[in-house]
Design a protein around this motif. Structure first.
Motif, PDB file in Angstrom:
ATOM      1  N   ALA A  34      -7.711  -0.506  -4.554  1.00 54.26           N
ATOM      2  CA  ALA A  34      -7.043   0.184  -5.453  1.00 54.26           C
ATOM      3  C   ALA A  34      -6.598   1.720  -5.586  1.00 54.26           C
ATOM      4  CB  ALA A  34      -8.110   0.139  -6.726  1.00 54.26           C
ATOM      5  N   LEU A  35      -5.390   1.928  -5.906  1.00 55.81           N
ATOM      6  CA  LEU A  35      -4.893   3.243  -5.729  1.00 55.81           C
ATOM      7  C   LEU A  35      -5.146   4.379  -6.761  1.00 55.81           C
ATOM      8  CD1 LEU A  35      -1.602   2.672  -4.097  1.00 55.81           C
ATOM      9  CD2 LEU A  35      -3.362   3.543  -2.952  1.00 55.81           C
ATOM     10  N   PRO A  36      -5.575   5.560  -6.563  1.00 50.26           N
ATOM     11  CA  PRO A  36      -5.649   6.448  -7.804  1.00 50.26           C
ATOM     12  C   PRO A  36      -4.520   6.689  -8.495  1.00 50.26           C
ATOM     13  CG  PRO A  36      -5.402   7.724  -5.624  1.00 50.26           C
ATOM     14  CD  PRO A  36      -5.396   6.122  -5.144  1.00 50.26           C
ATOM     15  N   GLY A  37      -4.676   7.173  -9.511  1.00 49.14           N
ATOM     16  CA  GLY A  37      -3.353   7.402 -10.458  1.00 49.14           C
ATOM     17  C   GLY A  37      -3.857   7.864 -11.897  1.00 49.14           C
ATOM     18  N   ARG A  38      -3.071   8.580 -12.610  1.00 52.35           N
ATOM     19  CA  ARG A  38      -3.478   8.823 -14.116  1.00 52.35           C
ATOM     20  C   ARG A  38      -3.588   7.416 -14.955  1.00 52.35           C
ATOM     21  NH1 ARG A  38       0.226  13.078 -17.033  1.00 52.35           N
ATOM     22  NH2 ARG A  38       1.875  11.630 -16.485  1.00 52.35           N
ATOM     23  N   ILE A  39      -2.671   6.294 -14.579  1.00 51.09           N
ATOM     24  CA  ILE A  39      -2.852   4.812 -15.308  1.00 51.09           C
ATOM     25  C   ILE A  39      -3.251   4.085 -14.110  1.00 51.09           C
ATOM     26  CG2 ILE A  39      -1.592   3.239 -16.346  1.00 51.09           C
ATOM     27  CD1 ILE A  39       0.267   5.629 -17.367  1.00 51.09           C
ATOM     28  N   ALA A  40      -4.358   3.098 -14.421  1.00 55.21           N
ATOM     29  CA  ALA A  40      -4.751   2.470 -13.502  1.00 55.21           C
ATOM     30  C   ALA A  40      -3.828   1.043 -13.189  1.00 55.21           C
ATOM     31  CB  ALA A  40      -6.242   2.008 -13.982  1.00 55.21           C
ATOM     32  N   GLY A  41      -4.012   0.535 -12.226  1.00 55.02           N
ATOM     33  CA  GLY A  41      -3.094  -0.515 -12.099  1.00 55.02           C
ATOM     34  C   GLY A  41      -2.226  -0.621 -10.768  1.00 55.02           C
ATOM     35  N   ARG A  42      -2.365   0.205  -9.792  1.00 53.95           N
ATOM     36  CA  ARG A  42      -1.501   0.336  -8.728  1.00 53.95           C
ATOM     37  C   ARG A  42      -2.693   0.115  -7.621  1.00 53.95           C
ATOM     38  NH1 ARG A  42       4.022   0.642  -9.798  1.00 53.95           N
ATOM     39  NH2 ARG A  42       4.357   1.785 -11.778  1.00 53.95           N
ATOM     40  N   GLY A  43      -1.909  -0.667  -6.471  1.00 51.05           N
ATOM     41  CA  GLY A  43      -2.737  -1.038  -5.258  1.00 51.05           C
ATOM     42  C   GLY A  43      -2.140  -1.007  -4.028  1.00 51.05           C
ATOM     43  N   VAL A  44      -2.815  -1.264  -2.768  1.00 50.20           N
ATOM     44  CA  VAL A  44      -2.233  -1.332  -1.694  1.00 50.20           C
ATOM     45  C   VAL A  44      -2.896  -2.318  -0.842  1.00 50.20           C
ATOM     46  CG1 VAL A  44      -3.729   0.623  -0.627  1.00 50.20           C
ATOM     47  CG2 VAL A  44      -1.639  -0.106   0.503  1.00 50.20           C
ATOM     48  N   LEU A  45      -2.170  -3.188  -0.395  1.00 49.17           N
ATOM     49  CA  LEU A  45      -2.585  -4.488   0.389  1.00 49.17           C
ATOM     50  C   LEU A  45      -2.440  -4.219   1.882  1.00 49.17           C
ATOM     51  CD1 LEU A  45      -3.743  -7.434  -0.187  1.00 49.17           C
ATOM     52  CD2 LEU A  45      -1.394  -8.302  -0.186  1.00 49.17           C
ATOM     53  N   LEU A  46      -3.641  -4.262   2.692  1.00 53.97           N
ATOM     54  CA  LEU A  46      -3.745  -3.927   3.980  1.00 53.97           C
ATOM     55  C   LEU A  46      -4.065  -5.213   4.773  1.00 53.97           C
ATOM     56  CD1 LEU A  46      -3.686  -1.109   5.488  1.00 53.97           C
ATOM     57  CD2 LEU A  46      -6.264  -1.331   5.590  1.00 53.97           C
ATOM     58  N   ALA A  47      -3.213  -5.431   5.715  1.00 55.28           N
ATOM     59  CA  ALA A  47      -3.280  -6.597   6.605  1.00 55.28           C
ATOM     60  C   ALA A  47      -3.508  -6.209   8.139  1.00 55.28           C
ATOM     61  CB  ALA A  47      -2.107  -7.773   6.558  1.00 55.28           C
ATOM     62  N   ARG A  48      -4.420  -6.615   8.985  1.00 54.78           N
ATOM     63  CA  ARG A  48      -4.456  -6.254  10.238  1.00 54.78           C
ATOM     64  C   ARG A  48      -4.231  -7.777  11.207  1.00 54.78           C
ATOM     65  NH1 ARG A  48      -8.537  -5.790  13.885  1.00 54.78           N
ATOM     66  NH2 ARG A  48     -10.000  -6.217  12.154  1.00 54.78           N
ATOM     67  N   PHE A  49      -3.337  -7.395  12.063  1.00 53.91           N
ATOM     68  CA  PHE A  49      -2.846  -8.426  13.121  1.00 53.91           C
ATOM     69  C   PHE A  49      -3.332  -8.064  14.583  1.00 53.91           C
ATOM     70  CE2 PHE A  49      -0.090  -8.506   9.498  1.00 53.91           C
ATOM     71  CZ  PHE A  49       0.201  -9.777   9.302  1.00 53.91           C
ATOM     72  N   GLY A  50      -4.305  -8.830  15.049  1.00 53.37           N
ATOM     73  CA  GLY A  50      -4.844  -8.759  16.587  1.00 53.37           C
ATOM     74  C   GLY A  50      -6.120  -7.838  16.360  1.00 53.37           C
ATOM     75  N   ASP A  51      -6.788  -7.936  17.323  1.00 61.21           N
ATOM     76  CA  ASP A  51      -8.288  -7.400  17.558  1.00 61.21           C
ATOM     77  C   ASP A  51      -8.199  -6.260  18.266  1.00 61.21           C
ATOM     78  OD1 ASP A  51      -9.453  -9.411  16.051  1.00 61.21           O
ATOM     79  OD2 ASP A  51      -9.793 -10.757  17.745  1.00 61.21           O
ATOM     80  N   ASP A  52      -7.008  -5.653  18.845  1.00 58.20           N
ATOM     81  CA  ASP A  52      -6.997  -4.514  19.673  1.00 58.20           C
ATOM     82  C   ASP A  52      -7.430  -3.064  18.829  1.00 58.20           C
ATOM     83  OD1 ASP A  52      -5.271  -2.053  21.009  1.00 58.20           O
ATOM     84  OD2 ASP A  52      -6.052  -3.478  22.625  1.00 58.20           O
ATOM     85  N   ALA A  53      -7.796  -2.087  19.203  1.00 60.16           N
ATOM     86  CA  ALA A  53      -7.925  -0.921  18.338  1.00 60.16           C
ATOM     87  C   ALA A  53      -6.266  -0.455  18.003  1.00 60.16           C
ATOM     88  CB  ALA A  53      -8.499   0.320  19.360  1.00 60.16           C
ATOM     89  N   ASP A  54      -5.338  -0.781  18.617  1.00 58.79           N
ATOM     90  CA  ASP A  54      -3.882  -0.395  18.353  1.00 58.79           C
ATOM     91  C   ASP A  54      -3.125  -1.583  17.638  1.00 58.79           C
ATOM     92  OD1 ASP A  54      -4.392   2.384  19.047  1.00 58.79           O
ATOM     93  OD2 ASP A  54      -3.301   1.856  21.087  1.00 58.79           O
ATOM     94  N   SER A  55      -4.122  -2.505  16.823  1.00 56.49           N
ATOM     95  CA  SER A  55      -3.451  -3.630  16.216  1.00 56.49           C
ATOM     96  C   SER A  55      -2.337  -3.250  15.277  1.00 56.49           C
ATOM     97  CB  SER A  55      -4.707  -4.597  15.529  1.00 56.49           C
ATOM     98  OG  SER A  55      -5.002  -3.742  14.824  1.00 56.49           O
TER      99      SER A  55
END
Length: 246
Positions: free
Chosen positions: A110-131
């Motif tokens: 969930a993202l901060p903000g004066r009105i709730a209801g925004r977000g960020v979806l985070l996906a990681r591809f690969g197991d390397d530290a620099d994936s």
């Protein structure tokens, strides 16, 4: 790679439609299924797609999870969504991920903000530290809320050379809150902004695909996302093999 605000499959072709066709944002009418099929065809030409304003299954979509529908129609084996806003019990909105590559991890914040209801979806591809790390976000209209949201995202992506941040930022690239994001992360400003809004006469570049300094791209261009009020943003991304290797 493609970033698209699909406006839940609704049609907006002029500013007056926001008033005269407002019913389409809360009712399951207006050829939304045909619009989704058109978007699925465009999405299917890409390997990773980030969606904004994808209805996760409310009245206005006929209780269809639009991200899942697009995954099936577009030939994506992997999909995820992040419902983040409900409107009067009849409409809902989500960020979505469509991928032909298997992510090793998908997390929503969930993202901060004066009105709730925004977000960020985070996906990681690969197991390397620099994936390869892909973040999909839909930011607020207000500058103060956007600044706090981008500061939050900067903490997630601050040291990733192979990070991608995409979505509807609701602001141009030269805003002070964007400058702060670039200072705090390895994300780079685009060489050239591509106007995406409004779709019928694009004048503002408010949809972005930002890349970390370990990535390069080609052929950034805006493409129609059916009859959404935003054009979709497409680019060809060069990714080091180690960044997606499992």
């Amino acid at each position: 790679m493609l970033s698209a605000n699909i406006q839940a499959g609704s049609s907006t072709r002029r500013y007056s439609d926001y008033a005269t066709r407002s019913w389409s944002h809360v009712l399951p009418m207006g050829n939304k299924r045909l619009s989704l099929d058109t978007i699925a065809q465009l999405a299917g030409e890409h390997d990773i797609v980030g969606l904004n304003e994808s209805d996760p299954g409310s009245l206005r979509s006929g209780f269809t999870n639009q991200t899942h529908y697009l995954a099936q129609r577009g030939g994506f084996h992997y999909w995820s969504h992040q419902p983040n806003r409900r409107v009067g019990g009849v409409a809902s909105s989500a960020n979505g991920l469509l991928s032909k590559l298997e992510p090793v991890e998908v997390v929503d914040h969930a993202l901060p903000g004066r009105i709730a209801g925004r977000g960020v979806l985070l996906a990681r591809f690969g197991d390397d530290a620099d994936s390869l790390t892909v973040a999909i976000a839909h930011l607020s209209l207000g500058a103060q809320s956007r600044a706090s949201q981008l500061a939050f995202i900067a903490e997630l992506l601050h040291d990733h050379p192979h990070a991608v941040l995409m979505g509807d930022f609701n602001c141009d690239i030269d805003r002070p809150e964007m400058a702060a994001l670039f200072r705090r992360t390895r994300l780079q400003p685009p060489a050239q902004a591509v106007p995406t809004f409004p779709s019928w006469r694009p004048q503002r570049a408010i949809d972005h695909i930002l890349l970390g300094d370990g990535l390069t791209h080609h052929h950034a261009r805006a493409l129609p996302a059916a009859q959404s009020d935003h054009l979709a943003l497409s680019l060809e991304l060069d990714v080091p093999a180690r960044a997606i290797r499992g």
